[in-house]
Design an enzyme around this catalytic site. Structure first.
Site, PDB file in Angstrom:
ATOM      1  N   PRO A 356      25.987  47.133  32.786  1.00  0.00           N
ATOM      2  CA  PRO A 356      27.282  46.309  32.838  1.00  0.00           C
ATOM      3  C   PRO A 356      27.103  45.088  33.598  1.00  0.00           C
ATOM      4  CG  PRO A 356      27.781  48.410  34.470  1.00  0.00           C
ATOM      5  CD  PRO A 356      26.409  48.636  33.605  1.00  0.00           C
ATOM      6  N   PRO A 357      28.119  44.221  33.464  1.00  0.00           N
ATOM      7  CA  PRO A 357      27.986  42.870  34.052  1.00  0.00           C
ATOM      8  C   PRO A 357      28.033  43.082  35.436  1.00  0.00           C
ATOM      9  CG  PRO A 357      29.646  42.609  32.181  1.00  0.00           C
ATOM     10  CD  PRO A 357      29.149  44.196  32.351  1.00  0.00           C
ATOM     11  N   GLY A 360      23.501  43.218  38.894  1.00  0.00           N
ATOM     12  CA  GLY A 360      22.271  42.627  39.549  1.00  0.00           C
ATOM     13  C   GLY A 360      20.976  42.440  38.836  1.00  0.00           C
ATOM     14  N   THR A 362      19.889  40.184  36.608  1.00  0.00           N
ATOM     15  CA  THR A 362      19.007  38.973  36.600  1.00  0.00           C
ATOM     16  C   THR A 362      18.434  38.524  38.010  1.00  0.00           C
ATOM     17  OG1 THR A 362      20.706  38.069  34.940  1.00  0.00           O
ATOM     18  CG2 THR A 362      19.188  36.409  36.136  1.00  0.00           C
ATOM     19  N   SER A 679      34.509  61.473  21.952  1.00  0.00           N
ATOM     20  CA  SER A 679      34.584  62.219  23.536  1.00  0.00           C
ATOM     21  C   SER A 679      35.739  62.272  24.037  1.00  0.00           C
ATOM     22  CB  SER A 679      33.989  61.619  24.289  1.00  0.00           C
ATOM     23  OG  SER A 679      34.397  59.916  24.686  1.00  0.00           O
ATOM     24  N   LYS A 722      31.063  57.289  33.411  1.00  0.00           N
ATOM     25  CA  LYS A 722      32.479  58.131  33.221  1.00  0.00           C
ATOM     26  C   LYS A 722      32.871  58.754  34.596  1.00  0.00           C
ATOM     27  CE  LYS A 722      32.283  58.763  28.301  1.00  0.00           C
ATOM     28  NZ  LYS A 722      32.254  59.818  27.016  1.00  0.00           N
TER      29      LYS A 722
END
Length: 802
Positions: A356-357, A360, A362, A679, A722
């Site tokens: 996810p954004p 770290g 990059t 799910s 999750k």
């Protein structure tokens, strides 16, 4: 004069055409690509091979309506049709006669027109012969002046006795606007049409004469330019005799080619290009293109390497200093460096950091460059949709350049940099090509030693480059491209990891960025934890850094007002003064066990998320309503959950036909966000059972798992994200499929120690954990007003069984 012999109506398929007008008696080829046009063409081919062709008013409209098409057109025979590889159809038609559309209807995705055909019989008259002679003479003059028409062919074409055909032949070959040609098509009287054509020809001949005059002036100017060229060549010859000027530049380029370390075939091509440059006039455009090409060949590194640091201990220290956690990634990098020490010429590595954004990805790639001592270059592929961005343009195009790969290799100036392809999952494609297909050669260790850029047009070795891709999701990356990369997943950070990152990196970074000293700002671990819990809710640490930056700016303002010696200590008690009202409250602090409300766990592109599922029961006729912008798979899961509950009605203490008198409404907030996936099956089933039995669901329990009609619980994906989401939200009891128990190895030990995890195989086990009290204690009917419909005789085997 002419007579209308007869008028008849006919229903035929109709095709709107753009940028052209079809005339009777003329053979015309064109391409058919629009879906409606293809259907009309196929319908005509299946019948009498006749089609009504009418020009649309606006050529830019892809889907014209009947009122946007001229009513007068041409009924044509389809002579030939060929389907092209791109799905379009190339068709050759022969105009038969003019026709006027009386009615246009849409049938099965195409137009069908009722057309009125007017068959005209022309009787020769002196006026008609005079008009024909005038039009013929003017057209011969026009053809002589025009550069685009063959004189013999055109003159032969107008040697006809039929005035009607003569007018149409001339009109079809005139270079006119569509509107003017349509005007000629709508003139049914041959005499009027011939006169109109003659008037147009006189105007066009006047224009051509003017063009010829201008062309003469341009030609004289070109002769002057040739004279200048001749003088320039003489100057060049004098300079050669004197041993200076152009010759020295060519020698310098030749020397650079000799020392560049190019492969043999590349060197030969560079020498050939240099010889061509030497023969070209220096002022010509071609010499500039050739010189630019040689400059690029010499600018790209061919043999220069960066000396690589292979000290594993140093690499470990650098990675630990720059990043907290991410043990698997660090271990993979250390393994890579270990192999480099044992193998003399190992292949370049191709990794893909997936997560996810803000986790770290990059910055980790930058640390790899630092740890290995290599140069670091990065290209962002977000939104790239042109294959030329990767491979470059061919030199035939004006302003052509190499692709981003070669451009950044030039920037790195070594053959072994760390090359980051950022946001590789956000590429798109259009008619210019698919950049992800071009990347397959770049990221294939078996092929990238001979990568060919369209501009350089020579093989370039990328095998020594360490490629690192970053992505948020995997499903948007084509499967063949995924197959060429080693995917390393970076899940979201735990609360403890965020605390350590903030304490070690973020606070120090923002303190320096705002000019504060350690004395000015003191932040306790409790304050950082409070920010993490109440001001951010994310998988990464970007928002956490923003909140710390905001806090630092407010402290900096205070320092400027009150003096540099001031010391501000941030604690949970006073943090609201700087960051304002908390953005996220503790869920459990405001939740109680509620009937029909179950907490599910979902995976998103930015990490895990907790989703509440609500169910309410109303009197009705057995309808199941699903809201919350649920996808097809999630709706099917809800239906499967409902079928399971109905099949277990006896065990739950319900009549077999209980659903006939009830409406069940399942809602998953937030309603504006699309949701999908299987799910949520056990969550929906638990919510429905709770609502029917009037037993509250425990508010500290979260669950995830797919349900089958038999009540089995199937495994799901994204377990780590999750569970981290449940932990962030304070849900310390989690129900998950038994088959996912193996994935718990990826969960940090401190998270597992704080949480109570229940692996289950059946829905009965889920209900046993999730409901506030056992089902056997349930005695309240779903709807008091219709309680008699749900009464069951007391039996020994009532209740849940495993």
């Amino acid at each position: 004069m002419f007579h209308r012999e007869k008028q008849e109506l006919k229903r035929v398929p109709m095709m709107p055409v753009r940028d052209m007008v079809i005339f009777p008696q003329m053979m015309t080829p064109f391409i058919v690509g629009r879906e409606a046009s293809v259907r009309a063409l196929e319908e005509a081919l299946a019948g009498e091979k006749k089609i009504f062709l009418a020009t649309q008013h606006d050529a830019s409209v892809d889907d014209p309506k009947p009122n946007e098409i001229y009513t007068v057109g041409t009924l044509a025979n389809i002579v030939q049709s060929v389907r092209l590889p791109d799905g379009n159809i190339k068709v050759l038609v022969e105009g038969v006669e003019r026709a006027k559309a009386v009615q246009i209807a849409t049938e099965e995705g195409f137009f069908r027109a009722t057309v009125k055909m007017v068959q005209i019989k022309v009787e020769p008259t002196p006026q008609l012969e005079q008009a024909s002679s005038r039009a013929t003479g003017l057209f011969e003059q026009y053809v002589k002046l025009s550069q685009s028409l063959n004189y013999d062919t055109m003159v032969a074409a107008i040697r006809v006795d039929d005035a009607n055909k003569l007018a149409d032949t001339i009109a079809a070959n005139l270079q006119l606007a569509v509107e003017e040609k349509q005007e000629l098509l709508e003139i049914f009287d041959p005499l009027d049409r011939l006169n109109r054509v003659a008037d147009i020809l006189e105007l066009e001949i006047e224009k051509l004469n003017m063009d010829r005059s201008i062309h003469g002036r341009v030609k004289r100017q070109m002769e002057r330019a040739q004279k200048e060229y001749y003088l320039n060549e003489k100057i060049k010859a004098i300079q050669k005799e004197l041993g200076r000027g152009e010759k020295s530049e060519v020698d310098e380029l030749k020397k650079k080619i000799e020392t560049a370390g190019m492969p043999k075939d590349v060197k030969e091509k560079a020498i050939t290009e240099l010889k061509r440059l030497e023969m070209m006039p220096p002022m010509s455009a071609e010499s500039t293109v050739s010189r630019n090409y040689l400059d690029w060949l010499l600018a790209v590194p061919w043999k220069k390497k960066t000396k690589e640091i292979r000290d594993i201990g140093l690499a470990e220290r650098i990675l630990e200093e720059d990043h907290y956690g991410l043990e698997k990634i660090k271990e993979r990098i250390i393994e890579y460096l270990a192999v480099r020490q044992l193998v003399k010429n190992p292949r370049g590595s191709i990794l893909c950091f997936l997560g996810p954004p803000g986790v770290g990805k990059t910055s980790l790639a930058m640390s790899i460059g630092k740890a290995t001592g290599r140069k670091f270059v990065r290209v962002s592929l977000g939104g790239v949709r042109d294959e030329a961005e990767i491979r470059g343009h061919r030199r035939t195009y004006i302003g052509a350049l190499p692709g981003q790969i070669i451009q950044l290799m030039k920037k790195a100036a070594t053959v072994n940099p760390v090359f980051v392809l950022d946001e590789v999952d956000k590429m798109s494609m259009d008619f210019r090509g698919d950049p992800s297909a071009a990347l397959m050669e770049v990221l294939d260790p078996e092929l990238n030693h001979a990568f060919t850029d369209h501009y350089l047009d020579v093989e370039y070795d990328l095998s020594k480059v360490m490629f690192i891709c970053t992505a948020n999701v995997l499903h948007t990356i084509p499967t063949p491209l995924q197959d060429r990369m080693e995917v390393l997943r970076l899940p979201g950070y735990t609360e403890q990891e965020k605390l350590q990152i903030a304490r070690r990196f973020l606070v120090k970074k923002q303190r320096e960025a705002t000019g504060l000293s350690e004395q000015n700002l003191v932040m306790s671990d409790g304050a950082l934890t409070y920010i993490i819990r109440h001001y951010t809710r994310e998988a990464g640490v970007r928002n956490l850094e923003r909140e710390i930056a905001s806090l630092c700016r407010k402290v900096a303002r205070k320092v400027v007002k009150e003096g540099k010696d001031i010391a501000v200590e941030i604690s949970p008690a006073n943090i609201g003064e700087y960051l304002g009202v908390i953005k996220f409250r503790d869920m459990l602090a405001e939740k109680q066990n509620e009937i029909g409300l179950a907490m599910g766990l979902a995976w998103t592109e930015v990490g895990g998320q907790v989703l509440g599922t609500e169910t309410t029961i109303m009197e009705g006729k057995g309808r199941l309503t699903l809201t919350g912008k649920l996808g097809d798979v999630m709706q099917e899961s809800a239906q499967a959950a409902m079928s399971y509950v109905r099949s277990r009605a006896g065990a739950l203490g319900l009549l077999k036909d209980f659903y006939r008198h009830l409406d069940i409404h399942v809602h998953v907030p937030e309603g504006a966000i699309p949701k999908d996936g299987p799910s949520a099956g056990i969550t929906i089933a638990t919510s429905i059972v709770s609502a029917l039995m009037k037993i509250p669901v425990r508010c500290d329990v979260a669950m995830t798992g797919e349900i089958t009609l038999r009540g089995k619980v199937l495994p799901i994906g994204g377990l780590k994200e999750k569970l981290l989401a449940a932990h962030r939200m304070g849900l310390m009891t989690v129900v998950l499929p038994k088959d996912n128990e193996k994935d718990l190895a990826e969960i940090p030990a401190e998270i597992q120690a704080e949480m109570k995890i229940h692996p289950v195989e059946t829905m009965d086990e889920v209900l046993e954990v999730a409901l506030e009290r056992p089902l056997a204690a349930a005695a309240v009917p779903p709807v008091p007003e219709v309680a008699s419909k749900f009464e069951q005789p007391a039996e020994k085997d009532q209740g849940l069984t495993n």
